[in-house]
Design an enzyme around this catalytic site. Sequence first.
Site, mmCIF file in Angstrom:
data_model
loop_
_atom_site.group_PDB
_atom_site.id
_atom_site.type_symbol
_atom_site.label_atom_id
_atom_site.label_comp_id
_atom_site.label_asym_id
_atom_site.label_seq_id
_atom_site.Cartn_x
_atom_site.Cartn_y
_atom_site.Cartn_z
ATOM 1 N N CYS A 1 96.366 44.103 45.224
ATOM 2 C CA CYS A 1 95.949 42.892 44.522
ATOM 3 C C CYS A 1 95.574 43.276 43.079
ATOM 4 C CB CYS A 1 94.765 42.254 45.248
ATOM 5 S SG CYS A 1 93.203 43.145 45.043
ATOM 6 N N GLU B 1 92.266 50.185 49.287
ATOM 7 C CA GLU B 1 92.459 51.023 48.099
ATOM 8 C C GLU B 1 91.126 51.418 47.478
ATOM 9 O OE1 GLU B 1 93.820 48.050 48.868
ATOM 10 O OE2 GLU B 1 95.589 47.681 47.629
ATOM 11 N N CYS C 1 92.562 45.744 42.850
ATOM 12 C CA CYS C 1 92.876 47.117 43.243
ATOM 13 C C CYS C 1 93.794 47.799 42.234
ATOM 14 C CB CYS C 1 93.481 47.128 44.642
ATOM 15 S SG CYS C 1 92.274 46.647 45.906
#
Length: 149
Positions: free
Chosen positions: A83, A55, A86
């Site tokens: 996560c 990302e 990100c």
Amino acid sequence: MSFRSYMDIALEEARAAALRGEVPVGAVVVSPDGAVVARGGNRTRQDNDPTAHAEIVALRQACSTLGVERLPGYDLYVTLEPCPMCAAAMSNARIRRLYYGAQDPKSGGVAHGAKVFSHAQCHHVPEIYDGIAAAEAEALLKDFFAARR
């Protein structure tokens, strides 16, 4: 206007990451008119950079290509639930919509764990669509980790 998924491109990036020995996660940034402006796969090992998640790689490339610091109106497709790092980057980039494939109960930051977008400190919350090509994304991850055990 009909919906067109770009998850096939994200999956290509995930497969390429796996071939490099990276965890197979891929991401694609799409403009409001449907053009792919950036794509990337995990590069943490290749770049010796713990922030080089798919990302982040795609967001950096999109901002650099467009000469902007934010991407309002742009969509991001990623093969795995982002996560917390990100998810925060997407919020800061002002991503319009997040589409992701596989759930990540262990390290996810959207539907699991930190649930970044549900915090009052979150500056921007994208529309979120999960489960896009989830079975294929999950299979890539399971196969990758099974081969290493």
